[in-house]
Motif scaffolding. Structure first.
Motif, PDB file in Angstrom:
ATOM      1  N   GLU A   1       0.830  -1.223   0.000  1.00 11.42           N
ATOM      2  CA  GLU A   1       0.000   0.000   0.000  1.00 11.42           C
ATOM      3  C   GLU A   1       0.862   1.271   0.000  1.00 11.42           C
ATOM      4  OE1 GLU A   1      -2.916  -0.022   3.086  1.00 11.42           O
ATOM      5  OE2 GLU A   1      -4.082   1.585   2.134  1.00 11.42           O
ATOM      6  N   ALA A   2       1.839   1.332   0.901  1.00  9.33           N
ATOM      7  CA  ALA A   2       2.697   2.532   0.949  1.00  9.33           C
ATOM      8  C   ALA A   2       3.515   2.649  -0.336  1.00  9.33           C
ATOM      9  CB  ALA A   2       3.608   2.485   2.168  1.00  9.33           C
ATOM     10  N   GLY A   3       3.886   1.510  -0.895  1.00 10.08           N
ATOM     11  CA  GLY A   3       4.642   1.525  -2.152  1.00 10.08           C
ATOM     12  C   GLY A   3       3.826   2.126  -3.290  1.00 10.08           C
ATOM     13  N   LEU A   4       2.533   1.836  -3.287  1.00  9.78           N
ATOM     14  CA  LEU A   4       1.667   2.432  -4.323  1.00  9.78           C
ATOM     15  C   LEU A   4       1.625   3.949  -4.146  1.00  9.78           C
ATOM     16  CD1 LEU A   4      -1.338  -0.081  -4.359  1.00  9.78           C
ATOM     17  CD2 LEU A   4       0.765  -0.125  -5.721  1.00  9.78           C
ATOM     18  N   GLY A   5       1.665   4.392  -2.882  1.00  9.07           N
ATOM     19  CA  GLY A   5       1.724   5.834  -2.602  1.00  9.07           C
ATOM     20  C   GLY A   5       2.984   6.450  -3.185  1.00  9.07           C
ATOM     21  N   VAL A   6       4.090   5.703  -3.104  1.00  8.07           N
ATOM     22  CA  VAL A   6       5.356   6.190  -3.680  1.00  8.07           C
ATOM     23  C   VAL A   6       5.217   6.339  -5.195  1.00  8.07           C
ATOM     24  CG1 VAL A   6       7.765   5.552  -4.144  1.00  8.07           C
ATOM     25  CG2 VAL A   6       6.810   5.247  -1.843  1.00  8.07           C
ATOM     26  N   LEU A   7       4.653   5.318  -5.834  1.00  3.35           N
ATOM     27  CA  LEU A   7       4.482   5.395  -7.299  1.00  3.35           C
ATOM     28  C   LEU A   7       3.606   6.589  -7.669  1.00  3.35           C
ATOM     29  CD1 LEU A   7       3.984   1.600  -8.200  1.00  3.35           C
ATOM     30  CD2 LEU A   7       6.052   2.998  -8.511  1.00  3.35           C
ATOM     31  N   LYS A   8       2.552   6.813  -6.874  1.00  5.38           N
ATOM     32  CA  LYS A   8       1.676   7.968  -7.141  1.00  5.38           C
ATOM     33  C   LYS A   8       2.439   9.269  -6.959  1.00  5.38           C
ATOM     34  CE  LYS A   8      -2.675   5.783  -5.758  1.00  5.38           C
ATOM     35  NZ  LYS A   8      -3.589   5.591  -4.648  1.00  5.38           N
ATOM     36  N   ASP A   9       3.209   9.369  -5.863  1.00 10.64           N
ATOM     37  CA  ASP A   9       3.978  10.597  -5.596  1.00 10.64           C
ATOM     38  C   ASP A   9       4.946  10.919  -6.733  1.00 10.64           C
ATOM     39  OD1 ASP A   9       2.699  10.916  -3.195  1.00 10.64           O
ATOM     40  OD2 ASP A   9       4.366  10.178  -1.969  1.00 10.64           O
ATOM     41  N   PHE A  10       5.522   9.866  -7.323  1.00  9.57           N
ATOM     42  CA  PHE A  10       6.480  10.085  -8.408  1.00  9.57           C
ATOM     43  C   PHE A  10       5.776  10.224  -9.761  1.00  9.57           C
ATOM     44  CE2 PHE A  10       9.559   8.828  -5.262  1.00  9.57           C
ATOM     45  CZ  PHE A  10      10.730   9.453  -5.651  1.00  9.57           C
ATOM     46  N   GLY A  11       4.476  10.071  -9.764  1.00 12.64           N
ATOM     47  CA  GLY A  11       3.723  10.225 -11.008  1.00 12.64           C
ATOM     48  C   GLY A  11       3.924   9.080 -11.973  1.00 12.64           C
ATOM     49  N   VAL A  12       4.190   7.896 -11.435  1.00 15.03           N
ATOM     50  CA  VAL A  12       4.410   6.720 -12.297  1.00 15.03           C
ATOM     51  C   VAL A  12       3.087   5.973 -12.476  1.00 15.03           C
ATOM     52  CG1 VAL A  12       5.552   4.468 -12.447  1.00 15.03           C
ATOM     53  CG2 VAL A  12       6.823   6.461 -11.611  1.00 15.03           C
ATOM     54  N   PRO A  13       2.618   5.846 -13.700  1.00 19.22           N
ATOM     55  CA  PRO A  13       1.376   5.091 -13.931  1.00 19.22           C
ATOM     56  C   PRO A  13       1.582   3.588 -13.714  1.00 19.22           C
ATOM     57  CG  PRO A  13       2.249   5.946 -16.017  1.00 19.22           C
ATOM     58  CD  PRO A  13       3.191   6.377 -14.946  1.00 19.22           C
ATOM     59  N   PHE A  14       0.691   3.005 -12.931  1.00 14.16           N
ATOM     60  CA  PHE A  14       0.850   1.581 -12.625  1.00 14.16           C
ATOM     61  C   PHE A  14      -0.497   0.868 -12.692  1.00 14.16           C
ATOM     62  CE2 PHE A  14      -0.073   3.655  -8.614  1.00 14.16           C
ATOM     63  CZ  PHE A  14      -0.998   2.813  -8.014  1.00 14.16           C
ATOM     64  N   GLY A  15      -0.405  -0.444 -12.838  1.00 14.04           N
ATOM     65  CA  GLY A  15      -1.592  -1.285 -12.744  1.00 14.04           C
ATOM     66  C   GLY A  15      -1.426  -2.202 -11.548  1.00 14.04           C
ATOM     67  N   ILE A  16      -2.524  -2.724 -11.058  1.00 16.94           N
ATOM     68  CA  ILE A  16      -2.441  -3.673  -9.950  1.00 16.94           C
ATOM     69  C   ILE A  16      -3.465  -4.780 -10.159  1.00 16.94           C
ATOM     70  CG2 ILE A  16      -3.944  -2.220  -8.494  1.00 16.94           C
ATOM     71  CD1 ILE A  16      -2.257  -3.313  -6.066  1.00 16.94           C
ATOM     72  N   GLU A  17      -3.031  -6.023  -9.961  1.00 17.34           N
ATOM     73  CA  GLU A  17      -3.910  -7.180 -10.146  1.00 17.34           C
ATOM     74  C   GLU A  17      -3.576  -8.220  -9.082  1.00 17.34           C
ATOM     75  OE1 GLU A  17      -6.305  -7.455 -12.418  1.00 17.34           O
ATOM     76  OE2 GLU A  17      -5.804  -5.821 -13.790  1.00 17.34           O
ATOM     77  N   VAL A  18      -4.573  -8.995  -8.712  1.00 15.95           N
ATOM     78  CA  VAL A  18      -4.344 -10.153  -7.850  1.00 15.95           C
ATOM     79  C   VAL A  18      -4.270 -11.379  -8.742  1.00 15.95           C
ATOM     80  CG1 VAL A  18      -5.275 -11.577  -5.984  1.00 15.95           C
ATOM     81  CG2 VAL A  18      -5.579  -9.083  -5.917  1.00 15.95           C
ATOM     82  N   THR A  19      -3.202 -12.126  -8.582  1.00 14.57           N
ATOM     83  CA  THR A  19      -3.076 -13.371  -9.336  1.00 14.57           C
ATOM     84  C   THR A  19      -2.128 -14.290  -8.588  1.00 14.57           C
ATOM     85  OG1 THR A  19      -2.687 -14.357 -11.505  1.00 14.57           O
ATOM     86  CG2 THR A  19      -1.146 -12.631 -10.838  1.00 14.57           C
ATOM     87  N   SER A  20      -2.427 -15.538  -8.592  1.00 12.14           N
ATOM     88  CA  SER A  20      -1.614 -16.487  -7.837  1.00 12.14           C
ATOM     89  C   SER A  20      -0.850 -17.389  -8.799  1.00 12.14           C
ATOM     90  CB  SER A  20      -2.537 -17.323  -6.941  1.00 12.14           C
ATOM     91  OG  SER A  20      -1.836 -18.441  -6.452  1.00 12.14           O
ATOM     92  N   ALA A  21       0.433 -17.566  -8.472  1.00 15.55           N
ATOM     93  CA  ALA A  21       1.264 -18.430  -9.327  1.00 15.55           C
ATOM     94  C   ALA A  21       0.745 -19.865  -9.338  1.00 15.55           C
ATOM     95  CB  ALA A  21       2.706 -18.403  -8.833  1.00 15.55           C
ATOM     96  N   HIS A  22       0.140 -20.291  -8.232  1.00 10.88           N
ATOM     97  CA  HIS A  22      -0.314 -21.691  -8.161  1.00 10.88           C
ATOM     98  C   HIS A  22      -1.824 -21.840  -8.284  1.00 10.88           C
ATOM     99  CE1 HIS A  22       0.273 -19.980  -4.132  1.00 10.88           C
ATOM    100  NE2 HIS A  22      -0.816 -20.635  -3.778  1.00 10.88           N
ATOM    101  N   ARG A  23      -2.604 -20.792  -7.818  1.00 15.00           N
ATOM    102  CA  ARG A  23      -4.065 -20.924  -7.899  1.00 15.00           C
ATOM    103  C   ARG A  23      -4.621 -20.421  -9.220  1.00 15.00           C
ATOM    104  NH1 ARG A  23      -5.492 -18.497  -2.020  1.00 15.00           N
ATOM    105  NH2 ARG A  23      -3.769 -17.161  -2.620  1.00 15.00           N
ATOM    106  N   SER A  24      -3.885 -19.510  -9.861  1.00 11.43           N
ATOM    107  CA  SER A  24      -4.349 -19.020 -11.172  1.00 11.43           C
ATOM    108  C   SER A  24      -3.147 -18.862 -12.105  1.00 11.43           C
ATOM    109  CB  SER A  24      -5.096 -17.694 -11.026  1.00 11.43           C
ATOM    110  OG  SER A  24      -4.228 -16.688 -10.525  1.00 11.43           O
ATOM    111  N   PRO A  25      -2.465 -19.968 -12.388  1.00 16.99           N
ATOM    112  CA  PRO A  25      -1.237 -19.878 -13.199  1.00 16.99           C
ATOM    113  C   PRO A  25      -1.465 -19.318 -14.600  1.00 16.99           C
ATOM    114  CG  PRO A  25      -1.919 -22.179 -12.895  1.00 16.99           C
ATOM    115  CD  PRO A  25      -2.765 -21.358 -11.986  1.00 16.99           C
ATOM    116  N   GLU A  26      -2.608 -19.652 -15.213  1.00 17.37           N
ATOM    117  CA  GLU A  26      -2.848 -19.161 -16.575  1.00 17.37           C
ATOM    118  C   GLU A  26      -3.140 -17.668 -16.571  1.00 17.37           C
ATOM    119  OE1 GLU A  26      -5.723 -21.846 -18.219  1.00 17.37           O
ATOM    120  OE2 GLU A  26      -4.323 -23.517 -17.964  1.00 17.37           O
ATOM    121  N   ARG A  27      -3.866 -17.200 -15.532  1.00 22.02           N
ATOM    122  CA  ARG A  27      -4.126 -15.760 -15.408  1.00 22.02           C
ATOM    123  C   ARG A  27      -2.802 -15.006 -15.198  1.00 22.02           C
ATOM    124  NH1 ARG A  27      -7.180 -11.456 -13.865  1.00 22.02           N
ATOM    125  NH2 ARG A  27      -6.540 -10.337 -11.997  1.00 22.02           N
TER     126      ARG A  27
END
Ligand code: RP5
Length: 163
Positions: A17-43
């Motif tokens: 969460e705080a890291g996302l604040g850093v990206l926002k402060d620096f004006g870096v556009p980012f995406g965020i997704e939940v995905t699991s290497a083992h529960r959703s490997p294809e996603r």
């Protein structure tokens, strides 16, 4: 979008969460997704592919326990992958730290500290990678460092005033 943040679980959000604040402060556009290497490997693989197509230059993977999300993402891209080990109950994140850091040779993952400090540093590290070809970001990083140095100095003054 320059940075893609992938979480192994919604429960990992507090770590970044705080890291996302850093990206926002620096004006870096980012995406965020939940995905699991083992529960959703294809996603996970699909997200790496669509992120690359969207121009993502750096991946941040946040995961706990036997954390292989960062390694799996790194297996599918030659863009830099930053791994953040989540501090979980059983082993306080040591499990995730070792799983993330101990990648066999050939597929590197830039591993940060366990937990929230690692989340903040992952964002700063991503900004540093992007700053290699972005002078504006480099100047912001210099200003950020100068601010921290000033805060350290101010803390010293405050401490002496208490004595
Ligand atoms: C890992 O298992 C996730 O990255 C998370 O840190 C951990 C627990 O996941 P949940 O049970 O909270 O979904 O895959």
């Amino acid at each position: 979008m320059k940075v893609m943040v992938l979480l192994g679980s919604e429960s990992d959000f507090g770590t970044i969460e705080a890291g996302l604040g850093v990206l926002k402060d620096f004006g870096v556009p980012f995406g965020i997704e939940v995905t699991s290497a083992h529960r959703s490997p294809e996603r996970t693989l699909a997200l790496v592919r669509t992120s690359e197509a969207a121009g993502v230059e750096v991946f941040i993977a946040v995961a706990g326990k036997a954390a292989h999300l960062a390694g799996v993402v790194a297996a599918h891209t030659v863009r830099p992958v930053i791994g953040v080990p989540v501090e979980s109950e059983a082993l306080a994140g040591l499990d995730a730290l070792l799983s993330t850091a101990q990648m066999p040779k050939g597929i590197p993952v830039a591993t940060m500290a366990i937990g929230k400090p690692g989340g903040t540093n992952a964002a700063l590290f991503a900004v540093e990678v992007l700053a290699l070809k972005d002078d504006g970001l480099r100047k912001k990083l210099d200003a950020h460092r100068a601010k921290m140095a000033a805060q350290v100095e101010a803390a010293s003054v405050t401490l002496k005033e208490k004595l």
